[in-house]
Design an enzyme around this catalytic site. Structure first.
Site, mmCIF file in Angstrom:
data_model
loop_
_atom_site.group_PDB
_atom_site.id
_atom_site.type_symbol
_atom_site.label_atom_id
_atom_site.label_comp_id
_atom_site.label_asym_id
_atom_site.label_seq_id
_atom_site.Cartn_x
_atom_site.Cartn_y
_atom_site.Cartn_z
ATOM 1 N N ALA A 208 0.850 -1.201 0.000
ATOM 2 C CA ALA A 208 0.000 0.000 0.000
ATOM 3 C C ALA A 208 0.881 1.244 0.000
ATOM 4 O O ALA A 208 2.094 1.149 -0.144
ATOM 5 C CB ALA A 208 -0.906 -0.010 1.218
ATOM 6 N N ASN A 209 0.280 2.398 0.148
ATOM 7 C CA ASN A 209 1.061 3.637 0.264
ATOM 8 C C ASN A 209 0.333 4.586 1.213
ATOM 9 O O ASN A 209 -0.723 4.258 1.738
ATOM 10 C CB ASN A 209 1.291 4.259 -1.116
ATOM 11 C CG ASN A 209 -0.022 4.587 -1.805
ATOM 12 O OD1 ASN A 209 -0.800 5.408 -1.328
ATOM 13 N ND2 ASN A 209 -0.287 3.916 -2.921
#
Ligand code: CTP
Length: 397
Positions: A208-209
């Protein structure tokens, strides 16, 4: 004067927040709306019919059995002659009545008798709001297409804190404008991507980020306020679905692309999502530690912005991308605009020093074929409003 020729039927039920509704009436009138009000018996304990009558400039309706009310304006006409019915404050009791269709006074009867748009602004003690019964009632109302603004979290009348405060008059006004005003983008369709994407590694882990979705969600909301029929394709975020926007929730980049393609044709596309550049082939079962260090083979994800920007029948007239950079902001963003083929790119510095991710503020530069505009530091909402103004100008030109 965004509400000229719009008729609002305001149902005021019995809660202390009713005093704020007086301010809402004033603001609605300032925007040109005609306001008629129904007060429940309990509401008259908090605001006087005289105050409401003075502010609306109209007779106040209270009693379903009052012969004069029925002869001058029956409850059916009262509900039908409005463009929108707004319940503010909406008590737990009124939400429950609406959910099951109880009609035992003028307010609840008018609400049952209308086929107009209904907006509720709940206000109550936080335990009442969080009670499963109230939550189920609100879910039922939302499923029927009834819109809900608030409640906000904050200090409540009894000195406690929690969710239950009625939305502020300006927020309710803005929701009403969203639902009934004609904005400059009326008749145009817009697509916005927002938030991160999650790329599964196995059934419990993902890549993810740090994207919060705040900027993309604010843009979708601003476009909808300007009258555009807006679809938001959102990765996993904690942001609530913006009012008046159709939201598709997705997880991965490939799902996001599919949802975007399904939303076409649109005239405006804004790609604000921080799409994961890579994915892995997810393991069908949880990867175990005792199997040694796992090796993740990254594969490139499709580029949604570049795909939407490709020339063709379905290309939106205006495609806007974002460029999240930690160095050489303008040079990298310019290259990105050309490489992806979008019309405009909004460049923002996401280096740790700027703490853009998750924050409410953003300093951006708008890059188009003509050059670079440096915008002052603004809140993400203001960036969304400025971008929407530029989009309105583009279509007006
Ligand atoms: N974008 C996209 N699909 C991707 C990657 C990015 O639609 N697979 C879009 C983003 O929504 C944004 C723009 O492309 O509008 C630029 O994203 P950014 O993360 O800044 O750049 P990348 O293309 O990922 O390039 P790099 O990571 O090398 O900076």
């Amino acid at each position: 004067m965004s509400l000229v020729n719009r008729r609002v039927l305001l149902v005021i039920t019995g809660g202390i927040a009713a005093y704020k509704t007086l301010d809402l009436i004033r603001r609605l009138r300032e925007q040109g709306a005609a306001v008629r009000a129904i007060l429940t018996e309990a509401a008259t304990q908090f605001v006087t019919p005289l105050a409401v009558q003075t502010l609306t400039g109209e007779k106040v309706y209270r009693d379903i059995f009052a012969l004069t009310d029925e002869s001058e304006m029956g409850h059916l006409r009262l509900a039908q002659e409005a463009d929108i019915v707004v319940v503010a404050p909406a008590t737990a009791d009124m939400l429950a009545k609406m959910a099951v269709g109880i009609a035992d006074d003028l307010a609840s009867t008018a609400l049952l008798a209308t086929d107009k748009m209904i907006l509720v602004a709940p206000a109550m003690n936080h335990r009442m709001w969080l009670n499963e019964a109230t939550q189920a009632n609100v879910a039922r109302l939302t499923m029927r297409g009834i819109k809900c603004v608030g409640p906000n979290t904050g200090s409540l009348a009894e000195g406690e804190t929690g969710p239950g405060r009625m939305a502020e008059p300006l927020e309710i006004l803005s929701a009403i404008e969203l639902l009934v005003a004609d904005g400059p983008l009326k008749g145009r369709r817009a697509l916005v991507t927002s938030g991160p994407t999650h790329e599964a590694i196995d059934p419990v882990r993902f890549l993810a980020n740090r994207s919060s979705g705040k900027q993309g969600h604010a843009i979708a909301s601003a476009l909808a306020h300007a009258g555009a029929e807006t679809v938001l394709i959102s990765g996993p975020t904690a942001e609530p679905d913006p009012l008046g926007v159709r939201v598709h929730h997705v997880e991965s980049a490939r799902d996001m692309l599919k949802a975007c393609e399904a939303a076409l044709p649109v005239e405006i596309a804004v790609c604000a999502a921080a799409v994961a550049d890579w994915r892995v082939e997810p393991a069908p079962q949880k990867i175990k530690k005792n199997g040694g260090l796992p090796v993740l083979r990254l594969e490139e994800n499709p580029d949604i912005l570049a795909t939407l920007s490709r020339p063709g029948n379905l290309r939106p007239r205006l495609v806007i991308g974002f460029a999240a950079e930690t160095e050489n902001l303008i040079a990298h963003a310019r290259k990105k605009r050309e490489a992806k083929g979008c019309d405009w790119i909004v460049a923002n510095d996401v280096s740790p020093a700027m703490s853009t991710f998750g924050s409410d503020n953003n300093t951006v530069h708008l890059i188009d074929a003509n050059g670079v505009e440096d915008w002052p530091p603004q809140s993400k909402r203001e960036v969304a409003a400025s971008l929407t103004r530029r989009i309105v100008d583009f279509f007006a030109a």
